[in-house]
Structure formats: C-alpha cells, structure tokens
Design a protein around this motif. Structure first.
Motif, PDB file in Angstrom:
ATOM      1  N   UNK A 116      48.145  32.547  32.298  1.00 33.60           N
ATOM      2  CA  UNK A 116      47.263  33.321  31.792  1.00 33.60           C
ATOM      3  C   UNK A 116      46.815  34.491  32.708  1.00 33.60           C
ATOM      4  N   UNK A 117      46.970  34.598  34.132  1.00 35.71           N
ATOM      5  CA  UNK A 117      46.762  35.359  34.815  1.00 35.71           C
ATOM      6  C   UNK A 117      47.784  36.743  34.515  1.00 35.71           C
ATOM      7  N   UNK A 118      48.989  36.208  34.166  1.00 36.30           N
ATOM      8  CA  UNK A 118      49.920  37.294  33.925  1.00 36.30           C
ATOM      9  C   UNK A 118      49.761  37.942  32.662  1.00 36.30           C
ATOM     10  N   UNK A 119      49.211  37.038  31.557  1.00 33.93           N
ATOM     11  CA  UNK A 119      48.817  37.758  30.489  1.00 33.93           C
ATOM     12  C   UNK A 119      47.879  38.900  30.674  1.00 33.93           C
ATOM     13  N   UNK A 120      46.799  38.603  31.562  1.00 29.03           N
ATOM     14  CA  UNK A 120      45.829  39.401  31.712  1.00 29.03           C
ATOM     15  C   UNK A 120      46.269  40.586  32.416  1.00 29.03           C
ATOM     16  N   UNK A 121      47.218  40.289  33.402  1.00 28.14           N
ATOM     17  CA  UNK A 121      48.102  41.495  34.328  1.00 28.14           C
ATOM     18  C   UNK A 121      48.755  42.606  33.297  1.00 28.14           C
ATOM     19  N   UNK A 168      41.414  25.458  43.817  1.00 33.03           N
ATOM     20  CA  UNK A 168      41.256  26.052  42.648  1.00 33.03           C
ATOM     21  C   UNK A 168      40.154  25.292  41.632  1.00 33.03           C
ATOM     22  N   UNK A 169      39.394  24.692  42.147  1.00 32.06           N
ATOM     23  CA  UNK A 169      38.443  23.876  41.249  1.00 32.06           C
ATOM     24  C   UNK A 169      37.203  24.669  41.043  1.00 32.06           C
ATOM     25  N   UNK A 170      36.357  24.397  40.048  1.00 31.67           N
ATOM     26  CA  UNK A 170      35.162  25.262  39.908  1.00 31.67           C
ATOM     27  C   UNK A 170      34.377  25.611  40.944  1.00 31.67           C
ATOM     28  N   UNK A 171      33.389  26.601  40.867  1.00 35.57           N
ATOM     29  CA  UNK A 171      32.440  27.110  41.830  1.00 35.57           C
ATOM     30  C   UNK A 171      33.437  27.487  43.028  1.00 35.57           C
ATOM     31  N   UNK A 172      34.072  28.554  42.919  1.00 40.44           N
ATOM     32  CA  UNK A 172      35.161  29.058  43.865  1.00 40.44           C
ATOM     33  C   UNK A 172      34.593  30.215  44.241  1.00 40.44           C
ATOM     34  N   UNK A 175      36.283  33.115  46.875  1.00 40.83           N
ATOM     35  CA  UNK A 175      37.243  34.030  46.424  1.00 40.83           C
ATOM     36  C   UNK A 175      36.807  35.251  45.821  1.00 40.83           C
ATOM     37  N   UNK A 176      35.770  35.222  45.196  1.00 46.81           N
ATOM     38  CA  UNK A 176      35.087  36.711  44.898  1.00 46.81           C
ATOM     39  C   UNK A 176      34.491  37.171  45.913  1.00 46.81           C
ATOM     40  N   UNK A 177      33.838  36.580  46.667  1.00 49.54           N
ATOM     41  CA  UNK A 177      32.912  37.253  47.453  1.00 49.54           C
ATOM     42  C   UNK A 177      33.698  37.791  48.685  1.00 49.54           C
ATOM     43  N   UNK A 178      34.737  37.248  49.149  1.00 46.73           N
ATOM     44  CA  UNK A 178      35.423  37.836  50.515  1.00 46.73           C
ATOM     45  C   UNK A 178      37.068  37.724  50.322  1.00 46.73           C
ATOM     46  N   UNK A 179      37.465  36.470  49.805  1.00 49.16           N
ATOM     47  CA  UNK A 179      38.720  35.882  49.777  1.00 49.16           C
ATOM     48  C   UNK A 179      39.815  37.009  49.160  1.00 49.16           C
ATOM     49  N   UNK A 180      39.437  37.361  48.012  1.00 54.31           N
ATOM     50  CA  UNK A 180      40.285  38.133  47.337  1.00 54.31           C
ATOM     51  C   UNK A 180      40.634  39.398  47.865  1.00 54.31           C
ATOM     52  N   UNK A 181      39.787  40.070  48.436  1.00 49.15           N
ATOM     53  CA  UNK A 181      40.051  41.270  49.330  1.00 49.15           C
ATOM     54  C   UNK A 181      40.710  41.101  50.550  1.00 49.15           C
ATOM     55  N   UNK A 182      40.400  39.963  51.331  1.00 48.27           N
ATOM     56  CA  UNK A 182      41.109  39.585  52.538  1.00 48.27           C
ATOM     57  C   UNK A 182      42.622  39.349  52.437  1.00 48.27           C
ATOM     58  N   UNK A 226      38.353  46.015  30.048  1.00 43.30           N
ATOM     59  CA  UNK A 226      38.576  46.260  28.660  1.00 43.30           C
ATOM     60  C   UNK A 226      39.894  45.171  28.071  1.00 43.30           C
ATOM     61  N   UNK A 227      40.423  44.511  28.844  1.00 43.62           N
ATOM     62  CA  UNK A 227      41.375  43.547  28.779  1.00 43.62           C
ATOM     63  C   UNK A 227      41.046  42.458  27.807  1.00 43.62           C
ATOM     64  N   UNK A 228      41.839  42.085  26.699  1.00 43.61           N
ATOM     65  CA  UNK A 228      41.244  41.046  25.982  1.00 43.61           C
ATOM     66  C   UNK A 228      41.474  39.727  26.352  1.00 43.61           C
ATOM     67  N   UNK A 229      42.324  39.460  27.410  1.00 43.57           N
ATOM     68  CA  UNK A 229      42.605  38.329  28.252  1.00 43.57           C
ATOM     69  C   UNK A 229      41.897  38.451  29.579  1.00 43.57           C
ATOM     70  N   UNK A 230      41.005  37.601  29.600  1.00 42.31           N
ATOM     71  CA  UNK A 230      40.251  37.595  31.311  1.00 42.31           C
ATOM     72  C   UNK A 230      41.077  36.811  32.460  1.00 42.31           C
ATOM     73  N   UNK A 231      41.046  37.333  33.471  1.00 38.90           N
ATOM     74  CA  UNK A 231      41.679  36.605  34.614  1.00 38.90           C
ATOM     75  C   UNK A 231      41.167  35.159  34.782  1.00 38.90           C
ATOM     76  N   UNK A 232      41.839  34.110  34.779  1.00 35.23           N
ATOM     77  CA  UNK A 232      41.380  32.695  34.989  1.00 35.23           C
ATOM     78  C   UNK A 232      40.666  32.515  36.125  1.00 35.23           C
ATOM     79  N   UNK A 233      40.860  33.394  37.355  1.00 36.02           N
ATOM     80  CA  UNK A 233      40.243  33.253  38.600  1.00 36.02           C
ATOM     81  C   UNK A 233      38.917  33.677  38.504  1.00 36.02           C
ATOM     82  N   UNK A 234      38.603  34.592  37.401  1.00 37.16           N
ATOM     83  CA  UNK A 234      37.084  34.992  37.153  1.00 37.16           C
ATOM     84  C   UNK A 234      36.250  33.875  36.712  1.00 37.16           C
TER      85      UNK A 234
END
Length: 277
Positions: A116-121, A168-172, A175-182, A226-234
């Motif tokens: 799914x992440x690659x479809x989004x990409x 990668x469980x819920x309420x991660x 990742x969005x706060x600092x991890x993705x950027x680091x 605008x991508x019709x498939x959203x990143x599963x990490x979001x």
C-alpha cells in the motif's frame, strides 16, 4: 525500549552507514552512480539496466506511457526506452527500485503495508510530475524523483519492524512527530539524495502548503495530499485526511487544480501504472 528510543537508534545506525541493500537495489545504485557521471554513455546505462530485469521492465513501461509516448507507437527494447526517457528519468526509476527494495518484510501484514505504501508512492510521483509541468512550472523530472523517495524512510521502517514487535501498532505518534524526519534525513544522506529534494521532503514532513504553490516542496505536498491512496503510516497517528482536495481546489483560483488534474488523468494513470513494482 520506547518507540522514540527505537527510532533514534535506527537513525543513529543509518548515520554510521549501517544499511543493507538487496542485489537489485545494488544494481540500481550502480546505475545511479553511472548516470551521474557526465561521461556515461548510453550503452553503458543500457547494459546496467539489462542486468536488473525489474528495472528493465519499468524503463520500457515508462517509455510507453502516454506522458512520454503520446503517439502510442510501441517501444519494445531497453536502448530505445533509454533514449526516449533520458538519464534524469532513469535516475528516478533507479531510485524507485532502491526504495521498494529497502522493505523486505516477512509477515503478511507487513507485506500488505509495504504494498500500500508503494501504491501511494507511485501516485505521488506521477502527480508530482504533472503538477510540476502544469501548475508550479518546475522541472518534472526532479518532481517525480522527489515523489519516489519521499516515503523512503517508511519503507525502511517496515523492513526493521520484525526486530521490534509492536512497533507499527496503532497510536504511533512518535513517527509523525519526530521519527520520520530523523530516520528520513539519515537515510536520504546515505543515498546521497540532492539537498533540494531533501528540502522538498522536509516540507512534506512539516505539512504546511503555501498558496499559491510555487516550490518543489509545495509540488510534492500537493501531490501527497491529492493521491487517491493514502500512506498506511499516516493511519498510525490516528489523524485522517478529510476534504483536502476540495479545499485546495478552492484556493488555487480560476484554473482550478482539479480541472488540471482531470485533463491529465491519462498521463497520471499511465505514469502510475509504469511505476508500479
């Protein structure tokens, strides 16, 4: 170990060059290095592409997309495809192979997330190319490349998730706060991604879209929204995306973005299909 600590550990490993690549990713990296050389000959690039079947197939598929081949005359060999695309688009395809190869998950759940992440990409890369060409009037090759690598840290995170059960469980939110950027900054540095593209991806991480959109960062963020498939990490941070396309359309003005996207549906569809790995 807390999730914040895990992400810092992964980022630190990358900063020390501790990352493994699969065989097809190594071929793609070799191609990237070759075409960065101004003396690289087309025959050399063609030989490197033929050494990786997946890359060969993608090169020919992209060359046959309506964005590059509006006449519809079939291109059936790698060398002709290389001539049609040029080295700059080859760099984007090589990056696509590297990005997808980073994630080699074992579990069914992780495989589904990576797919799914690659479809989004693929959608973001195709949309970024069109938006750069028709809206922000920037280099479409660079925009596509930025779209391909903008989620590279996510693929790497999925590839490491087996080492950290529950990561990668819920309420991660980490990742969005600092991890993705680091993790992302460290990985983009390892892959020697140009600074202008890194800065555009930073805009995506911050999530602030300027209006009207003018920069590469705006182009990338617009494509991402605008991508019709959203990143599963979001999904992991529990903050859904709602109504973004409509609000963007209102802000663009008379020549609305959605109207432009409608005119470019065939280009986006063919580019997305060509980028699927």
């Amino acid at each position: 170990m807390q999730r914040y600590d895990i992400l810092k550990k992964i980022a630190a490993e990358l900063e020390h060059g501790e990352v493994n690549f699969s065989t097809n990713a190594l071929v793609a990296l070799k191609l990237q290095n070759a075409i960065n050389d101004p003396d690289c000959h087309i025959d050399q690039a063609t030989r490197l592409i033929k050494a990786e079947p997946l890359l060969s197939a993608r090169v020919v598929a992209l060359a046959n997309s309506t964005a590059f081949n509006p006449s519809g005359r079939p291109i059936t060999d790698v060398r002709t495809a290389v001539l049609r695309l040029g080295f700059r688009y080859l760099r984007s395809l090589a990056a696509a192979v590297v990005t997808r190869a980073l994630a080699s998950p074992l579990s069914v759940q992780d495989r589904a997330m990576a797919a799914r992440l690659w479809e989004h990409t693929a959608h973001v890369a195709a949309l970024a190319q069109v938006i750069a060409r028709k809206v922000t009037h920037l280099d479409p090759e660079t925009a596509m490349f930025a779209g391909i690598v903008h989620e590279i840290s996510g693929f790497y995170l999925i590839s490491r998730s087996a080492e950290y059960p529950g990561l990668l469980d819920e309420d991660f939110s980490a990742w969005c706060e600092t991890g993705e950027a680091e993790v992302g900054r460290a990985l983009l540095q390892v892959l020697e991604v140009p600074q202008t593209v890194v800065e555009a991806i930073e805009v995506c991480w911050r999530g602030f879209l300027a209006m009207p959109p003018i920069s590469l960062g705006d182009t990338l963020l617009l494509a991402d929204e605008l991508a019709p498939v959203e990143s599963p990490l979001r999904d992991l941070d529990g903050v859904p995306r709602e109504g973004t396309a409509a609000s963007i359309d209102l802000l663009i003005g008379e020549d609305t973005l959605l109207a432009i996207m409608h005119e470019s549906e065939d280009d986006v569809r063919s580019l997305t299909a060509a980028l699927r790995l």
